[in-house]
Design an enzyme around this catalytic site. Structure first.
Site, PDB file in Angstrom:
ATOM      1  N   SER A 410       0.822  -1.208   0.000  1.00 16.16           N
ATOM      2  CA  SER A 410       0.000   0.000   0.000  1.00 16.16           C
ATOM      3  C   SER A 410       0.857   1.260   0.000  1.00 16.16           C
ATOM      4  CB  SER A 410      -0.866   0.044   1.259  1.00 16.16           C
ATOM      5  OG  SER A 410      -1.596  -1.136   1.412  1.00 16.16           O
ATOM      6  N   HIS A 431      -1.154  -2.669  -7.044  1.00 19.06           N
ATOM      7  CA  HIS A 431      -1.878  -2.328  -5.812  1.00 19.06           C
ATOM      8  C   HIS A 431      -3.372  -2.526  -6.026  1.00 19.06           C
ATOM      9  CE1 HIS A 431      -3.016   0.933  -2.660  1.00 19.06           C
ATOM     10  NE2 HIS A 431      -3.020  -0.278  -2.140  1.00 19.06           N
ATOM     11  N   GLU A 443      -3.885   0.061  -9.087  1.00 18.90           N
ATOM     12  CA  GLU A 443      -2.786   1.010  -9.305  1.00 18.90           C
ATOM     13  C   GLU A 443      -1.578   0.192  -9.747  1.00 18.90           C
ATOM     14  OE1 GLU A 443      -3.019   4.992  -6.489  1.00 18.90           O
ATOM     15  OE2 GLU A 443      -2.320   3.172  -5.556  1.00 18.90           O
ATOM     16  N   ASN A 481      -3.671   6.455  -1.762  1.00 17.57           N
ATOM     17  CA  ASN A 481      -3.473   6.530  -0.311  1.00 17.57           C
ATOM     18  C   ASN A 481      -2.743   7.808   0.108  1.00 17.57           C
ATOM     19  OD1 ASN A 481      -4.843   4.201   0.240  1.00 17.57           O
ATOM     20  ND2 ASN A 481      -3.036   2.890   0.320  1.00 17.57           N
TER      21      ASN A 481
HETATM   22  P1  NAI Z   1      -3.041  -9.873   6.147  1.00 18.06           P
HETATM   23  O1  NAI Z   1      -2.350  -9.759   7.424  1.00 18.06           O
HETATM   24  O2  NAI Z   1      -4.515 -10.137   6.120  1.00 18.06           O
HETATM   25  O3  NAI Z   1      -2.356 -11.027   5.288  1.00 18.06           O
HETATM   26  C1  NAI Z   1      -0.972 -11.215   5.152  1.00 18.06           C
HETATM   27  C2  NAI Z   1      -0.715 -12.693   5.032  1.00 18.06           C
HETATM   28  O4  NAI Z   1       0.613 -12.903   4.628  1.00 18.06           O
HETATM   29  C3  NAI Z   1      -0.921 -13.459   6.335  1.00 18.06           C
HETATM   30  O5  NAI Z   1      -1.886 -14.484   6.124  1.00 18.06           O
HETATM   31  C4  NAI Z   1       0.459 -14.027   6.639  1.00 18.06           C
HETATM   32  O6  NAI Z   1       0.404 -15.307   7.233  1.00 18.06           O
HETATM   33  C5  NAI Z   1       1.077 -14.076   5.266  1.00 18.06           C
HETATM   34  N1  NAI Z   1       2.518 -14.050   5.287  1.00 18.06           N
HETATM   35  C6  NAI Z   1       3.321 -13.280   6.058  1.00 18.06           C
HETATM   36  N2  NAI Z   1       4.617 -13.530   5.758  1.00 18.06           N
HETATM   37  C7  NAI Z   1       4.621 -14.471   4.799  1.00 18.06           C
HETATM   38  C8  NAI Z   1       5.646 -15.135   4.070  1.00 18.06           C
HETATM   39  N3  NAI Z   1       6.924 -14.873   4.292  1.00 18.06           N
HETATM   40  N4  NAI Z   1       5.284 -16.054   3.141  1.00 18.06           N
HETATM   41  C9  NAI Z   1       3.989 -16.328   2.911  1.00 18.06           C
HETATM   42  N5  NAI Z   1       2.973 -15.714   3.571  1.00 18.06           N
HETATM   43  C10 NAI Z   1       3.292 -14.804   4.490  1.00 18.06           C
HETATM   44  O7  NAI Z   1      -2.696  -8.563   5.324  1.00 18.06           O
HETATM   45  P2  NAI Z   1      -3.452  -7.916   4.100  1.00 18.06           P
HETATM   46  O8  NAI Z   1      -4.432  -6.927   4.595  1.00 18.06           O
HETATM   47  O9  NAI Z   1      -3.886  -8.984   3.175  1.00 18.06           O
HETATM   48  O10 NAI Z   1      -2.274  -7.083   3.416  1.00 18.06           O
HETATM   49  C11 NAI Z   1      -1.307  -7.700   2.616  1.00 18.06           C
HETATM   50  C12 NAI Z   1      -0.632  -6.625   1.801  1.00 18.06           C
HETATM   51  O11 NAI Z   1      -1.595  -5.962   0.996  1.00 18.06           O
HETATM   52  C13 NAI Z   1       0.053  -5.549   2.607  1.00 18.06           C
HETATM   53  O12 NAI Z   1       1.200  -5.145   1.924  1.00 18.06           O
HETATM   54  C14 NAI Z   1      -0.981  -4.434   2.628  1.00 18.06           C
HETATM   55  O13 NAI Z   1      -0.410  -3.171   2.793  1.00 18.06           O
HETATM   56  C15 NAI Z   1      -1.548  -4.563   1.240  1.00 18.06           C
HETATM   57  N6  NAI Z   1      -2.890  -4.023   1.057  1.00 18.06           N
HETATM   58  C16 NAI Z   1      -3.854  -4.184   2.019  1.00 18.06           C
HETATM   59  C17 NAI Z   1      -5.130  -3.670   1.823  1.00 18.06           C
HETATM   60  C18 NAI Z   1      -6.201  -3.868   2.834  1.00 18.06           C
HETATM   61  O14 NAI Z   1      -7.214  -3.173   2.774  1.00 18.06           O
HETATM   62  N7  NAI Z   1      -6.086  -4.814   3.741  1.00 18.06           N
HETATM   63  C19 NAI Z   1      -5.457  -2.916   0.607  1.00 18.06           C
HETATM   64  C20 NAI Z   1      -4.398  -2.876  -0.375  1.00 18.06           C
HETATM   65  C21 NAI Z   1      -3.159  -3.391  -0.121  1.00 18.06           C
END
Ligand code: NAI
Ligand code: CAA
Length: 692
Positions: A410, A431, A443, A481
């Protein structure tokens, strides 16, 4: 060059062909020739029937939208339809592709319609802030019934060829050669001496809906969802005419409503978005660059975003491997995906076999080596630079040459991530927005080293996934953002100055956003931003205090609002009001009543100012790109055209002056009018003048 409209004869059948690539839009020259040929065919004694068909990928996909906003030029589509209706010989429309808007209206004016399988007819005018203006609201309900016509016109969504046949919109589906089938159909009409009834005179499907109360009840289902927009109410008024007025009067009423809408600001804004959406993925130095073929995808992380992104691939028919760090997280992620699919299927949005097929396209693993043969890998792990860098370093050793390696980050610096690999040219940001399987915006973040092929591939993949890609450059938070952050700061400030969360939210929902910033923050979870601010040494006085009290938003049942158990409806909370009043008192601030207009200006003008900085820095290529990002990613009302178009409609001088005044009262340097804004305002210009 082939003629725009030509006529040939096949025995006693005249075949008129429109050939105006790419979508056979009915621009002025097309209308002139088409009218001429229809009249000639109708008056030619050697001709006994006429087929109207199109070359290329589709039957007429509507009026030429670039002509809207200019003085109407004769003949209009109405004149052509009147000439068809006056023809003593049957006129058959041969439909394929997407007969939309004025194109479908032309077909509705014909005596008969045949269609190729796969044809998707529709009246999408509502999406452009207008209504059909050439009889669509009168002829469509007469053919398919009021309920279906209302659904098609109010949603703007096309229907399938099968539905078109079943509902009476088309008379026959032609397998094989469409024009040959249409000619054969026309000959059967002539041989059978079938009477040439006009659609406008049919009444049988309207008799049952003369009940105005039922009509109004059905209509309310659509207009309720369309607060602030003019076109839906106008569409209903026009449709109502089909059951309350003589057809000639109803057609005139429709036309008057259409002309009023097409000249209005809302349609202007929506047309701007139509073209901006198509432009946002265009990058000058990508001309001629070929995108790689994407047959297999991989997503790293099966959390909120990873699961949704995997669904996007599965929905588009692309097999995708999802990699998690451990079995438990993997099972959780895949369960959520399966549950989402089952919910959609249960609501009737997906057939059971299709649901199974999509679920089967997603394979889970905890072994990163499984991504070795993927053509694109999208990383969606925690938003922490060191975690992501480690993942990128490992991916670099595993992923095959030529594959795209993307991050869904993000905020983080794509160039730093790219440098964690030995192939920065293959790296960029993709993104997605939450929920990733629903939100249309993508994006596409171009890094300093991203190669044209990598960029072209990411854009093509985005399109394949049904997204609206907008190319942006690297900076903290990219375009969306980065601008949102200014709005969030301002929203908190408004609380301290005198507003309550529900006041601020109401100001923006009245403006046309589906949700206000505080309801939105509660939905996303306040703890996410809190953790990020702490890491960066930033504060948000009210949100931080809510988090310290364990109020994380909907997930804890309390945030800026209260939520009843299991409910998503925000309720104002006196505890929050006390917290805000105390916080203001501690800072020595005297709270005062704030008007809605003032709040809207305070929330949006700083964002627009940041948009001007983003443009000057080249992070966004065009003002329209920023508009597309805000409309598709953040719910900016499409009928206001996005923040930069809206700024132009307000006037940049006014915005500059207001920002200068804000800067004085808030002492926030970010409110100082950006140089680009200053320059445009001084020159009496708008952001739209930046278009090359
Ligand atoms: P989340 O915490 O729900 O999911 C992240 C997942 O990655 C977890 O299930 C975790 O177990 C896994 N993980 C962590 N390290 C790992 C590794 N080394 N190998 C494999 N899996 C691994 O987070 P979320 O919300 O899905 O965010 C993920 C990314 O997307 C972040 O960079 C966030 O900034 C971005 N993002 C999030 C948005 C949102 O609204 N939640 C919107 C747009 C982008
Ligand atoms: N007028 C002018 N240009 C149009 C156009 C139209 N009606 N429809 C599409 N185009 C242009 C696009 O801007 C695009 O141009 P660039 O290549 O320069 O970007 C090009 O045609 C191809 O369009 P897409 O990239 O959208 O192609 P696609 O294959 O993905 O989609 C489509 C094709 C479904 C027809 C889609 O373009 C579309 O939905 N077009 C708009 C259809 C529409 O809204 N018609 C109703 C117009 S209003 C009307 O008709 C009312 C009336 O008469 C009274």
């Amino acid at each position: 060059m082939p003629e725009l409209v030509s006529m040939r004869t096949d025995g006693d059948v005249a075949v008129i062909t429109i050939d105006n690539p790419p979508v056979n839009a009915m621009k002025h020259e097309v209308r002139v020739s088409l009218l001429d040929l229809v009249v000639r065919a109708a008056g030619d004694p050697a001709i006994s029937a006429v087929v109207i068909a199109c070359a290329g990928r589709t039957f007429v996909a509507g009026a030429d939208i670039t002509e809207f906003g200019q003085p109407p030029r004769q003949p209009t589509a109405i004149a052509i339809i009147e000439a068809i209706e006056a023809s003593p010989k049957p006129v058959v429309a041969a439909l394929h592709g997407t007969p939309l808007g004025g194109g479908l209206e032309l077909a509705l004016g014909c005596h008969f319609r045949v269609a190729a399988p796969g044809t998707r007819p529709g009246l999408p005018e509502i999406k452009l802030g207008i209504i059909p203006g050439a009889g669509g609201t009168q002829r469509l309900p007469r053919l398919v019934g009021m309920d279906k016509a209302m659904a098609m016109i109010l949603t703007g969504e096309p229907i399938s060829a099968r539905e078109a046949l079943d509902s009476g919109l088309v008379d026959e589906i032609v397998e094989g050669d469409l024009v040959a089938g249409a000619i054969a159909f026309a000959r059967r009409i002539v041989a059978g001496k079938r009477p040439l009834g006009l659609v406008r005179n049919r009444d049988e499907k309207l008799v049952s809906v003369r009940d105005i109360a039922a009509f109004d009840a059905a209509a309310a289902n659509y207009t309720r969802r369309a607060k602030g927009q003019n076109a839906p109410a106008a569409a209903i008024a026009a449709l109502r005419g089909a059951i309350t007025l003589p057809v000639a009067d109803a057609l005139k009423r429709e036309r008057d409503l259409f002309l009023e809408l097409v000249a209005g600001d809302q349609s202007k804004a929506q047309r701007h978005i139509f073209f901006a959406e198509r432009e946002a993925a265009k990058v000058p130095d990508l001309a001629g660059v070929k995108a790689h073929d994407i047959r297999k995808a991989a997503v790293i992380g099966a959390g909120t975003m990873g699961g949704g992104i995997a669904m996007c691939f599965a929905n588009a028919g692309i097999p995708v491997t999802v990699v998690e760090s451990d079995d438990e997280a993997l099972a959780r992620g895949l369960d959520t995906v399966a549950r989402n699919y089952r919910n959609t299927a249960a609501r009737g949005g997906l057939a059971a076999d299709e649901m199974e097929a999509r679920i089967r396209r997603i394979t889970g693993t905890t072994d990163l080596a499984a991504v070795a043969d993927a053509d694109i890998v999208i990383e969606a792990v925690f938003e922490e630079m060191d975690v992501k860098q480690e993942v990128f370093g490992r991916l670099d050793r595993i992923v095959k040459g030529g594959a795209v390696i993307a991050s869904n980050t993000s905020y983080l610096d794509i160039d730093v991530l790219a440098r964690s690999t030995a192939r920065p040219q293959a790296v960029l940001g993709m993104h997605f927005f939450s929920p990733a399987n629903v939100m249309r915006l993508l994006e596409v973040v171009r890094g300093a080293a991203t190669s044209p092929e990598t960029l072209a591939t990411a854009i093509a993949v985005g399109r394949k996934l049904g997204k609206v890609p907008a190319v942006v450059g690297v900076c903290h938070g990219f375009v969306g953002n980065r601008m949102l952050r200014l709005r969030s700061i301002e929203a908190e400030r408004l609380l301290l100055e005198g507003a309550l969360p529900q006041d601020v939210d109401a100001a923006l929902t009245d403006f046309g956003f589906p949700m206000g910033p505080f309801a939105m923050a509660d939905l996303a979870g306040l703890d996410v931003g809190w953790r990020m601010r702490k890491a960066q040494g930033l504060t948000a006085p009210i949100a931080d205090e809510l988090c310290e009290r364990g109020r994380y938003g909907q997930k804890t049942g309390r945030g800026f609002y209260l939520y009843d158990r299991g409910s998503r409806t925000p309720q104002p909370d006196p505890e929050v009001e006390r917290l805000i009043v105390d916080a203001a008192a501690r800072r020595g601030l005297a709270r005062r009543a704030l008007g809605k207009d003032e709040m809207v200006e305070r929330l949006l003008f700083p964002m627009i100012n940041e948009g001007a900085r983003i443009l000057r820095e080249g992070i966004a290529q065009r003002p329209g790109d920023i508009d597309v990002i805000w409309v598709y990613g953040y719910g900016f009302p499409v009928y206001r055209g996005g923040p930069m178009h809206y700024a132009d409609s307000v006037g940049l001088r006014y915005i500059r002056d207001r920002l200068a005044a804000f800067a004085e009262t808030t002492g926030d340097e970010r409110h100082r009018p950006a140089p680009l804004l200053e320059e445009l305002a001084a020159a009496g210009k708008g952001f739209a003048s930046l278009r090359g």
